[in-house]
Design a protein around this motif. Structure first.
Motif, PDB file in Angstrom:
ATOM      1  N   ASN A  32       0.894  -1.261   0.077  1.00  0.00           N
ATOM      2  CA  ASN A  32       0.073  -0.021   0.119  1.00  0.00           C
ATOM      3  C   ASN A  32       0.774   1.232   0.174  1.00  0.00           C
ATOM      4  O   ASN A  32       0.558   2.270  -0.557  1.00  0.00           O
ATOM      5  N   ASP A  33       2.038   1.216   0.344  1.00  0.00           N
ATOM      6  CA  ASP A  33       2.942   2.495   0.671  1.00  0.00           C
ATOM      7  C   ASP A  33       3.442   2.823  -0.737  1.00  0.00           C
ATOM      8  O   ASP A  33       3.476   3.874  -0.937  1.00  0.00           O
ATOM      9  N   TRP A  34       3.816   1.665  -1.660  1.00  0.00           N
ATOM     10  CA  TRP A  34       4.062   2.015  -2.704  1.00  0.00           C
ATOM     11  C   TRP A  34       3.133   2.415  -3.646  1.00  0.00           C
ATOM     12  O   TRP A  34       3.310   3.254  -4.696  1.00  0.00           O
ATOM     13  N   ASN A  35       1.919   1.830  -3.577  1.00  0.00           N
ATOM     14  CA  ASN A  35       0.855   2.226  -4.269  1.00  0.00           C
ATOM     15  C   ASN A  35       0.438   3.684  -3.983  1.00  0.00           C
ATOM     16  O   ASN A  35       0.140   4.507  -5.352  1.00  0.00           O
ATOM     17  N   ALA A  36       0.403   4.116  -2.988  1.00  0.00           N
ATOM     18  CA  ALA A  36       0.414   5.608  -2.446  1.00  0.00           C
ATOM     19  C   ALA A  36       1.399   6.406  -3.115  1.00  0.00           C
ATOM     20  O   ALA A  36       0.890   7.482  -3.682  1.00  0.00           O
ATOM     21  N   VAL A  37       2.619   6.207  -3.066  1.00  0.00           N
ATOM     22  CA  VAL A  37       3.675   7.016  -3.467  1.00  0.00           C
ATOM     23  C   VAL A  37       3.478   7.213  -4.966  1.00  0.00           C
ATOM     24  O   VAL A  37       3.604   8.127  -5.550  1.00  0.00           O
ATOM     25  N   TYR A  38       3.224   6.077  -5.792  1.00  0.00           N
ATOM     26  CA  TYR A  38       2.990   6.119  -7.327  1.00  0.00           C
ATOM     27  C   TYR A  38       1.953   6.528  -7.456  1.00  0.00           C
ATOM     28  O   TYR A  38       2.194   7.478  -8.882  1.00  0.00           O
ATOM     29  N   TYR A  39       0.760   6.394  -7.093  1.00  0.00           N
ATOM     30  CA  TYR A  39      -0.294   7.178  -7.416  1.00  0.00           C
ATOM     31  C   TYR A  39      -1.037   8.125  -6.877  1.00  0.00           C
ATOM     32  O   TYR A  39      -2.053   8.771  -7.376  1.00  0.00           O
ATOM     33  N   GLY A  40      -1.006   8.204  -5.435  1.00  0.00           N
ATOM     34  CA  GLY A  40      -1.545   9.212  -4.650  1.00  0.00           C
ATOM     35  C   GLY A  40      -2.007   8.785  -3.421  1.00  0.00           C
ATOM     36  O   GLY A  40      -2.188   7.502  -3.256  1.00  0.00           O
ATOM     37  N   ALA A  41      -1.865   9.421  -2.400  1.00  0.00           N
ATOM     38  CA  ALA A  41      -2.418   8.883  -1.122  1.00  0.00           C
ATOM     39  C   ALA A  41      -3.845   8.053  -1.062  1.00  0.00           C
ATOM     40  O   ALA A  41      -4.788   8.546  -1.734  1.00  0.00           O
ATOM     41  N   GLY A  42      -3.630   7.038  -0.284  1.00  0.00           N
ATOM     42  CA  GLY A  42      -5.047   6.336   0.013  1.00  0.00           C
ATOM     43  C   GLY A  42      -5.117   5.425  -1.309  1.00  0.00           C
ATOM     44  O   GLY A  42      -6.254   4.701  -1.397  1.00  0.00           O
ATOM     45  N   THR A  43      -4.460   5.154  -2.397  1.00  0.00           N
ATOM     46  CA  THR A  43      -4.572   4.391  -3.321  1.00  0.00           C
ATOM     47  C   THR A  43      -4.522   2.962  -2.980  1.00  0.00           C
ATOM     48  O   THR A  43      -3.443   2.677  -2.516  1.00  0.00           O
ATOM     49  N   LEU A  44      -5.681   2.036  -3.348  1.00  0.00           N
ATOM     50  CA  LEU A  44      -5.487   0.629  -3.167  1.00  0.00           C
ATOM     51  C   LEU A  44      -5.273   0.133  -4.466  1.00  0.00           C
ATOM     52  O   LEU A  44      -5.997   0.584  -5.424  1.00  0.00           O
ATOM     53  N   PRO A  45      -4.972  -1.306  -4.403  1.00  0.00           N
ATOM     54  CA  PRO A  45      -5.011  -2.026  -5.647  1.00  0.00           C
ATOM     55  C   PRO A  45      -6.663  -2.204  -6.302  1.00  0.00           C
ATOM     56  O   PRO A  45      -6.471  -2.056  -7.798  1.00  0.00           O
ATOM     57  N   GLN A  46      -7.504  -1.976  -5.639  1.00  0.00           N
ATOM     58  CA  GLN A  46      -8.999  -1.992  -6.264  1.00  0.00           C
ATOM     59  C   GLN A  46      -9.127  -0.592  -6.963  1.00  0.00           C
ATOM     60  O   GLN A  46      -9.655  -0.977  -8.195  1.00  0.00           O
ATOM     61  N   HIS A  47      -8.621   0.379  -6.550  1.00  0.00           N
ATOM     62  CA  HIS A  47      -8.516   1.662  -7.252  1.00  0.00           C
ATOM     63  C   HIS A  47      -7.831   1.468  -8.766  1.00  0.00           C
ATOM     64  O   HIS A  47      -8.402   2.237  -9.508  1.00  0.00           O
ATOM     65  N   ILE A  48      -6.673   0.801  -8.819  1.00  0.00           N
ATOM     66  CA  ILE A  48      -5.944   0.751  -9.895  1.00  0.00           C
ATOM     67  C   ILE A  48      -6.535  -0.417 -10.915  1.00  0.00           C
ATOM     68  O   ILE A  48      -6.500   0.191 -12.048  1.00  0.00           O
ATOM     69  N   VAL A  49      -6.728  -1.272 -10.382  1.00  0.00           N
ATOM     70  CA  VAL A  49      -6.734  -2.327 -11.357  1.00  0.00           C
ATOM     71  C   VAL A  49      -8.279  -2.732 -11.760  1.00  0.00           C
ATOM     72  O   VAL A  49      -8.580  -3.358 -12.793  1.00  0.00           O
ATOM     73  N   ILE A  50      -9.166  -2.319 -10.994  1.00  0.00           N
ATOM     74  CA  ILE A  50     -10.566  -2.774 -10.900  1.00  0.00           C
ATOM     75  C   ILE A  50     -11.390  -1.408 -11.540  1.00  0.00           C
ATOM     76  O   ILE A  50     -12.136  -1.395 -12.465  1.00  0.00           O
ATOM     77  N   ASP A  51     -11.608  -0.493 -10.306  1.00  0.00           N
ATOM     78  CA  ASP A  51     -11.997   0.935 -10.645  1.00  0.00           C
ATOM     79  C   ASP A  51     -11.436   1.856 -11.670  1.00  0.00           C
ATOM     80  O   ASP A  51     -12.210   2.621 -12.403  1.00  0.00           O
ATOM     81  N   ARG A  52     -10.096   1.487 -12.086  1.00  0.00           N
ATOM     82  CA  ARG A  52      -9.230   2.468 -12.754  1.00  0.00           C
ATOM     83  C   ARG A  52      -9.326   3.836 -12.421  1.00  0.00           C
ATOM     84  O   ARG A  52      -9.322   4.511 -13.472  1.00  0.00           O
ATOM     85  N   LYS A  53      -9.374   4.489 -11.193  1.00  0.00           N
ATOM     86  CA  LYS A  53      -9.282   5.522 -11.003  1.00  0.00           C
ATOM     87  C   LYS A  53      -7.917   6.401 -10.996  1.00  0.00           C
ATOM     88  O   LYS A  53      -8.204   7.809 -10.979  1.00  0.00           O
ATOM     89  N   VAL A  54      -7.113   5.814 -11.153  1.00  0.00           N
ATOM     90  CA  VAL A  54      -6.009   6.544 -11.227  1.00  0.00           C
ATOM     91  C   VAL A  54      -4.983   5.880 -12.352  1.00  0.00           C
ATOM     92  O   VAL A  54      -5.281   4.905 -12.696  1.00  0.00           O
ATOM     93  N   SER A  55      -4.014   6.537 -12.588  1.00  0.00           N
ATOM     94  CA  SER A  55      -2.988   5.923 -13.670  1.00  0.00           C
ATOM     95  C   SER A  55      -1.626   6.847 -13.311  1.00  0.00           C
ATOM     96  O   SER A  55      -1.604   7.972 -12.763  1.00  0.00           O
ATOM     97  N   ASN A  56      -0.737   6.359 -14.008  1.00  0.00           N
ATOM     98  CA  ASN A  56       0.704   7.113 -14.163  1.00  0.00           C
ATOM     99  C   ASN A  56       0.991   6.904 -15.539  1.00  0.00           C
ATOM    100  O   ASN A  56       1.307   5.900 -16.098  1.00  0.00           O
ATOM    101  N   PRO A  57       1.443   8.099 -16.195  1.00  0.00           N
ATOM    102  CA  PRO A  57       1.933   7.914 -17.523  1.00  0.00           C
ATOM    103  C   PRO A  57       3.040   7.216 -17.741  1.00  0.00           C
ATOM    104  O   PRO A  57       3.633   6.795 -18.892  1.00  0.00           O
ATOM    105  N   ASN A  58       3.838   6.917 -16.876  1.00  0.00           N
ATOM    106  CA  ASN A  58       5.211   6.198 -16.937  1.00  0.00           C
ATOM    107  C   ASN A  58       4.947   4.534 -17.169  1.00  0.00           C
ATOM    108  O   ASN A  58       6.041   3.865 -16.922  1.00  0.00           O
TER     109      ASN A  58
END
Length: 234
Positions: A197-223
């Motif tokens: 969770n600490d790495w996900n928060a650093v890379y995508y923003g505070a409070g970001t969980l895997p669900q937000h990234i891979v299912i909800d797709r609320k966040v992204s990083n151009p890199n």
């Protein structure tokens, strides 16, 4: 304005211009020098994926990947032991959507301990193809442990690119591991997959969980573009 024509002044101006050019050049390369651990892992995951997906040793990997719900890529899982052993490494989870394609990567870690007559050391680049909804939900809920209710099996090797005759998909997860060391094979029974969770928060923003990234797709990083593009044909 005649003082500008003196040799001393001209030399000073030339040195100043050279200094500015050097500073500008250093400024252009500074981002590469400041590569974060998260971005380094994303880049290594792409390299590992491209290496294994193009290997004759794992000719059926493309077929498994095309049927998978998700994939986890671990560029370096290290195992060391002398009677008592342990293993671990960091990796990424990516989930496929029929309409949107592959998701951004979420960060995870693999941790396991073992006791046995083991002597040696082993490092492996590993791809896990997640074949069942049950296994994917376990990963998202931070409850994934190989073995028992969550079956894991080694993917077939040595059939050559283009075979892709995947028929037996009884396991929840299949592993494709390229190893170096003194072990004859890789067993992940008993290993746990945990969210970073600490790495996900650093890379995508505070409070970001895997669900937000891979299912909800609320966040992204151009890199992540190169990694996502590498998976897109599958």
């Amino acid at each position: 304005m005649s003082f500008l024509r003196t040799p001393l002044t001209r030399r000073a101006l030339a040195r100043g211009a050279a200094g500015l050019s050097l500073a500008a050049a250093l400024g252009r390369i500074s981002p590469a020098a400041a590569l974060t651990p998260q971005q380094e892992l994303v880049d290594k995951a792409r390299i590992t994926f491209e290496k294994l997906i193009g290997s004759l040793e794992f000719g059926e990997l493309p077929g498994y990947l095309k049927r998978a719900k998700a994939v986890m890529i671990f560029p370096d899982i290290f195992k060391a032991s002398f009677v008592i052993g342990g293993e671990g490494g960091n990796g990424v989870l990516m989930v496929r959507d029929a309409n949107q394609g592959w998701s951004q990567p979420a960060f995870y870690t693999l941790a396991a301990g073992s006791v046995g007559l083991q002597i040696g050391g082993q490092s492996s680049e590993t791809i896990f193809t997640i074949m069942s909804d049950k296994a994917l939900q376990a990963v998202l809920n931070d409850q994934m442990k190989f073995g028992g209710d969550m079956s894991v099996a080694a993917g077939p090797i040595g059939k050559g690119i283009g075979a892709n005759t995947t028929t037996n998909l009884d396991a929840d997860v299949y592993t494709f591991a390229k190893t170096a060391g003194l072990y004859g094979g890789v067993s992940f029974n008993g290993a746990g997959i945990l969210r970073k969770n600490d790495w996900n928060a650093v890379y995508y923003g505070a409070g970001t969980l895997p669900q937000h990234i891979v299912i909800d797709r609320k966040v992204s990083n151009p890199n992540t573009k190169d990694l996502v593009n590498a998976l897109s044909p599958y």
